[in-house]
Motif scaffolding. Sequence first.
Motif, PDB file in Angstrom:
ATOM      1  N   VAL A 147       0.882  -1.166   0.000  1.00 60.72           N
ATOM      2  CA  VAL A 147       0.000   0.000   0.000  1.00 60.72           C
ATOM      3  C   VAL A 147       0.919   1.214   0.000  1.00 60.72           C
ATOM      4  O   VAL A 147       1.760   1.362   0.888  1.00 60.72           O
ATOM      5  N   LEU A 148       0.782   2.066  -1.000  1.00 62.62           N
ATOM      6  CA  LEU A 148       1.600   3.269  -1.110  1.00 62.62           C
ATOM      7  C   LEU A 148       0.688   4.464  -1.330  1.00 62.62           C
ATOM      8  O   LEU A 148      -0.175   4.425  -2.212  1.00 62.62           O
ATOM      9  N   GLY A 149       0.857   5.500  -0.534  1.00 58.94           N
ATOM     10  CA  GLY A 149       0.028   6.686  -0.682  1.00 58.94           C
ATOM     11  C   GLY A 149      -1.455   6.411  -0.498  1.00 58.94           C
ATOM     12  O   GLY A 149      -2.291   7.070  -1.107  1.00 58.94           O
ATOM     13  N   GLY A 150      -1.775   5.413   0.338  1.00 59.14           N
ATOM     14  CA  GLY A 150      -3.166   5.111   0.633  1.00 59.14           C
ATOM     15  C   GLY A 150      -3.851   4.194  -0.356  1.00 59.14           C
ATOM     16  O   GLY A 150      -5.032   3.888  -0.193  1.00 59.14           O
ATOM     17  N   GLN A 151      -3.131   3.731  -1.388  1.00 58.15           N
ATOM     18  CA  GLN A 151      -3.723   2.861  -2.408  1.00 58.15           C
ATOM     19  C   GLN A 151      -2.923   1.573  -2.537  1.00 58.15           C
ATOM     20  O   GLN A 151      -1.689   1.578  -2.447  1.00 58.15           O
ATOM     21  N   VAL A 152      -3.633   0.461  -2.750  1.00 56.52           N
ATOM     22  CA  VAL A 152      -2.946  -0.785  -3.068  1.00 56.52           C
ATOM     23  C   VAL A 152      -2.188  -0.596  -4.377  1.00 56.52           C
ATOM     24  O   VAL A 152      -2.719  -0.064  -5.351  1.00 56.52           O
ATOM     25  N   HIS A 153      -0.920  -1.003  -4.390  1.00 57.76           N
ATOM     26  CA  HIS A 153      -0.048  -0.767  -5.540  1.00 57.76           C
ATOM     27  C   HIS A 153       0.387  -2.113  -6.134  1.00 57.76           C
ATOM     28  O   HIS A 153       1.396  -2.684  -5.726  1.00 57.76           O
ATOM     29  N   PRO A 154      -0.388  -2.644  -7.097  1.00 59.05           N
ATOM     30  CA  PRO A 154      -0.037  -3.945  -7.666  1.00 59.05           C
ATOM     31  C   PRO A 154       1.133  -3.907  -8.640  1.00 59.05           C
ATOM     32  O   PRO A 154       1.744  -4.939  -8.913  1.00 59.05           O
ATOM     33  N   GLY A 155       1.440  -2.740  -9.181  1.00 61.96           N
ATOM     34  CA  GLY A 155       2.475  -2.648 -10.197  1.00 61.96           C
ATOM     35  C   GLY A 155       1.952  -3.058 -11.563  1.00 61.96           C
ATOM     36  O   GLY A 155       0.843  -3.585 -11.685  1.00 61.96           O
ATOM     37  N   PRO A 156       2.729  -2.844 -12.610  1.00 61.13           N
ATOM     38  CA  PRO A 156       2.267  -3.106 -13.980  1.00 61.13           C
ATOM     39  C   PRO A 156       1.849  -4.552 -14.230  1.00 61.13           C
ATOM     40  O   PRO A 156       0.900  -4.809 -14.969  1.00 61.13           O
ATOM     41  N   THR A 157       2.556  -5.507 -13.632  1.00 58.78           N
ATOM     42  CA  THR A 157       2.227  -6.910 -13.881  1.00 58.78           C
ATOM     43  C   THR A 157       1.430  -7.549 -12.752  1.00 58.78           C
ATOM     44  O   THR A 157       0.999  -8.692 -12.869  1.00 58.78           O
ATOM     45  N   GLY A 158       1.258  -6.827 -11.627  1.00 62.05           N
ATOM     46  CA  GLY A 158       0.516  -7.380 -10.500  1.00 62.05           C
ATOM     47  C   GLY A 158       1.378  -8.060  -9.464  1.00 62.05           C
ATOM     48  O   GLY A 158       0.862  -8.785  -8.611  1.00 62.05           O
ATOM     49  N   ASN A 159       2.704  -7.835  -9.506  1.00 58.99           N
ATOM     50  CA  ASN A 159       3.626  -8.525  -8.604  1.00 58.99           C
ATOM     51  C   ASN A 159       4.348  -7.608  -7.621  1.00 58.99           C
ATOM     52  O   ASN A 159       5.200  -8.076  -6.864  1.00 58.99           O
ATOM     53  N   ALA A 160       4.052  -6.312  -7.622  1.00 56.30           N
ATOM     54  CA  ALA A 160       4.784  -5.395  -6.754  1.00 56.30           C
ATOM     55  C   ALA A 160       4.660  -5.821  -5.296  1.00 56.30           C
ATOM     56  O   ALA A 160       3.580  -6.185  -4.833  1.00 56.30           O
ATOM     57  N   GLY A 161       5.773  -5.801  -4.592  1.00 60.29           N
ATOM     58  CA  GLY A 161       5.785  -6.212  -3.193  1.00 60.29           C
ATOM     59  C   GLY A 161       6.021  -7.694  -2.981  1.00 60.29           C
ATOM     60  O   GLY A 161       5.861  -8.196  -1.866  1.00 60.29           O
ATOM     61  N   HIS A 162       6.437  -8.413  -4.018  1.00 62.58           N
ATOM     62  CA  HIS A 162       6.624  -9.874  -3.922  1.00 62.58           C
ATOM     63  C   HIS A 162       7.904 -10.183  -3.145  1.00 62.58           C
ATOM     64  O   HIS A 162       8.909 -10.627  -3.692  1.00 62.58           O
ATOM     65  N   ILE A 163       7.830  -9.961  -1.844  1.00 62.32           N
ATOM     66  CA  ILE A 163       8.998 -10.020  -0.968  1.00 62.32           C
ATOM     67  C   ILE A 163       9.599 -11.421  -0.862  1.00 62.32           C
ATOM     68  O   ILE A 163      10.775 -11.579  -0.525  1.00 62.32           O
ATOM     69  N   GLY A 164       8.828 -12.442  -1.152  1.00 60.99           N
ATOM     70  CA  GLY A 164       9.331 -13.804  -1.008  1.00 60.99           C
ATOM     71  C   GLY A 164      10.541 -14.104  -1.853  1.00 60.99           C
ATOM     72  O   GLY A 164      11.316 -15.012  -1.524  1.00 60.99           O
TER      73      GLY A 164
END
Length: 320
Positions: A147-164
């Motif tokens: 969540v960045l700036g109050g919005q869920v941020h999936p990124g262009p492909t839907g993988n943003a934040g894939h910390i694993g």
Amino acid sequence: MHTDLVAALDIGGTKIAGALVDDQGRILRRAQRPTPAQEDGETVMGAVAAVLAELTASPMWPDVRAVGIGSAGPVDRSAGTVSPVNVPGWRGFPLVERVRSLAGGLPVELIGDGVAITAAEHWQGAAQGHDNALCMVVSTGVGGGLVLGGQVHPGPTGNAGHIGHISVDLDGDLCPCGARGCVERIASGPNIARRALSDGWRPEADGDTSAAAVARAARAGDKAAVASFERAAQALAAGIAATATLVEIDIAVIGGGVAKAGDVLFTPLRRALRDYATLSFVQRLTVAPASTGTDAGLVGAAAAALRSGSGAAAAHRLSA
């Protein structure tokens, strides 16, 4: 009539769950099948089709406006394909196209499972009220979303934040993704158990070798079990601190089966985080257990469908 009713799919390495969900996040109907993760791609798709068949048979189905999918990743939101690390039969699999066909041509929104839990926790869970957050699922694999700036941020492909699949051990074990020393390779449930077994832990008479069994042994003082959870906590702390340093999150929310270990995981995690989150602007970072439970993937997939489908009013409410 449910004016903003959507269908949700939560696809992981263990189970494929489906639900009909309203614009308040209430689950009105459920369906589930085990994931035949080691079978060929069409067999896995057959399980998805069986879940969808139960949903489409519901008398509520005519009110469904869109379908949301939260899938183990990586996913490619723009191409509508999935390539889950723990489902080898799906590589570039055209999941959106196949689901759209089974759902009668309804709009389909695809996000990673980590993004799905993030949407759920920001909507209804522990990340409510936080404008900048990392939400994680630690289970068969390790996923995450932002969540960045109050919005869920999936990124262009839907993988943003894939910390694993952040590497936290440059000389570590080879991960199925192809890299070495990934957070998932150390902190996922199967890898916690693998490490404990290699260090001398032995299961009880029932032969249970799950991470939950390791957690029970750790509570009882088994040294190998404790060490495996401490190692997992250290890997998670390193990944969380790196993410916080990069994008200035103020909370990390952790769900999934491994998080059910409670203090066995969270106590060493908070301790290790103090060693990694050292810069002034990340020292106030907090860690909290997820509160949306096992339905987080479904609720998050529904949130994605509500945002992208025909429910404009629901989308406004979710972003408010």
